[in-house]
Scaffold this active site. Sequence first.
Site, PDB file in Angstrom:
ATOM      1  N   GLU A   1       0.812  -1.229   0.000  1.00 29.33           N
ATOM      2  CA  GLU A   1       0.000   0.000   0.000  1.00 29.33           C
ATOM      3  C   GLU A   1       0.843   1.276   0.000  1.00 29.33           C
ATOM      4  OE1 GLU A   1      -0.604  -2.609   1.919  1.00 29.33           O
ATOM      5  OE2 GLU A   1      -2.592  -3.317   1.313  1.00 29.33           O
TER       6      GLU A   1
ATOM      7  N   HIS B   1     -10.501  -5.183  10.002  1.00 28.10           N
ATOM      8  CA  HIS B   1     -11.119  -4.947   8.684  1.00 28.10           C
ATOM      9  C   HIS B   1     -12.432  -4.160   8.784  1.00 28.10           C
ATOM     10  CE1 HIS B   1      -8.188  -7.626   6.932  1.00 28.10           C
ATOM     11  NE2 HIS B   1      -8.756  -7.562   5.752  1.00 28.10           N
TER      12      HIS B   1
END
Lengths: 327, 319
Positions: free
Chosen positions: A60, A129
């Site tokens: 990322e 998450h």
Amino acid sequence: MAEIMYWEAVLRAHDEEMARDPLVICMGEDIGVAGGTYKATKGLYEKYGEQRVIDTPISEGGYTGLGIGASFLGIRPIIEIMSVNFAWLAMDQMFNSAAKVRYMSGGQLTAPCVFRSAGGTAHQLGAQHSARMEKVFMGIAGLRVVTPSSPKQAYGLLKSAIRSDDPVFINEHELMYNMKGDVPDAEYFHPLEGSEIARSGTDVTLFGYNISVHWCLKAAEILDQQYNISAEVVDLYSLSPLDRAGIRKSVCKTHRAVIAEEDEAPVGVGSEVIAIINEECFFELDAAPVRVHSAFVPQPYNHTLEMAAIPDHDDVVRAVLKLLGKA
Amino acid sequence: MTLDDKKRVLREMVLHRRFEERCYQAYIERKIGGFLHLYPGQEACCNGVMEAARPGHDYVITGYRDHVHAIKCGTDPKAVMAELYGKETGCSKGRGGSMHIFDVAHRFMGGYALVGGPFPLAAGIAKGIQMKGGDEISICFLGDAANNQGVFHETLNMAKIWNLPVLFVCENNQYGIGTALHRSTAVHDQYKRACSYHIEAAQCDGQDIDIVHQHAKVAVDHVRSGKGPYFLELMTYRYRGHSMSDSRGYRTREEEDEWKLRDPINILRDRLIAAGALNAEEFTQIEHDTDIYIEQEVIKFAEESPEPEVADLEKYVLA
């Protein structure tokens, strides 16, 4: 005007802008060959090829920085970060590079990138998450933050973000991609700043954004039908900058405010909106504003606990009744 | 490089050295604030690489030890000094400071203060070049310690799989702030780390500009010809501390003296004298003229330039 799903609206914005401008690219994990976790880039790989629809490694920080660097040369990258929880790994590049480069270069360099990411509690995704992090992004000077509550906004905000010379973070929600809504057939650009009155009312203002706009609308319906209370719903689709004038205008009309967010309370959207109300129109208030927010816990896995941790429309109704002294 | 080229580069290197030493003085006088990272000792790295590249045409990006890289790309030393003074005439309009020198017109894409931060930006610039089809390359100058950041690995991996036109120059000055390389890093030869990503890589002396130039030429040609990324490790040394707040307690004076025996400016000077292209008096004159230029033009400009307007505080946040 056609009714389409939220993911289709995001896809349409990608497709139109990529067809128009060969410098628009998109990149992220599984967005190409696999078509995107939420289908938001479905079919683009086949149409535009691997140079412009880039399947990235699971890196990322690296690919976000790479997109930002490309934007220095006028490339317009749409960078998808699969879950906003992974965006922590990219924040150094988003904040230290994209958001600051224009200022620290004295206006010479800009980073016209779009960062799209989905957050929020979906179906028992657990602590790592399920986070909502809009409050982190909205505290960074040099970065625009928008969060679409409908397919129309998802389409129009992405179109405007791609054309913007500023870096824009678009906060989406994992539960909203299959939501249906009307989107204009003609090309449409939604303003990146401001707010919208989603429902007009006179007794109390319910401030929401993204998914919490829908809790507010449902709560307003219940308040109207069961309690004869007229609630106004203001959609704060732009979290940075927040629409100070819009917040003031509605509070001056209703004199009461409830702010609903899925995020935890500390240093959040609610805190900021209340601070703005204090600064803009404190003496217009008939009651202290109330925040509706999630519990201050890492998101639990167990379904019952998960539901207990996050608010919904019933919490908004209860907050309004409390604020009006009816509970 | 011809003898004329080398003589020109020697003059530039003297300017780079004197400029930085003058910054040191201005910092002591509190004319320059913040953090200040100086380049003396490493001049052959930037000069050797950029002589093999095309300054002002190729894109250059680096960390916070950035004054000399900007000047080498074509930035007016006056605009760099004015930036260090925080003036409106500075290359970043006084908003950046020493660690954030920018000059996009000369394709100097900036100094960044997060160690390792420029790695993916450099690869992104290369992606931009690739998409636009130009013959430029992207050159990323960073120190050895940046290679211990995660984005080093992420970027090298992406640069290879996407065959990006980016040259990574590792100026290995042996220390990451105040920690010796061998104490912080498992693999001491940095080029070997790049090799593990199947990237062409080499290591060479960073003090002798002819050696740097020779290796840089191979590297630049490789990248410009479309063969993908290249990693060049230059073995060098910074004479001063990491920044001005560093008393160099982590290394010995003997080690410093040993490195100064291989001073990049002296190596080039002596070589030119041996070749009959320069004499000692001429060199003294170059130093003298450089000092006069810095004092009478560079410092004067910075001193006399206006401060930014406070009314412009929020200018440049958003487009």
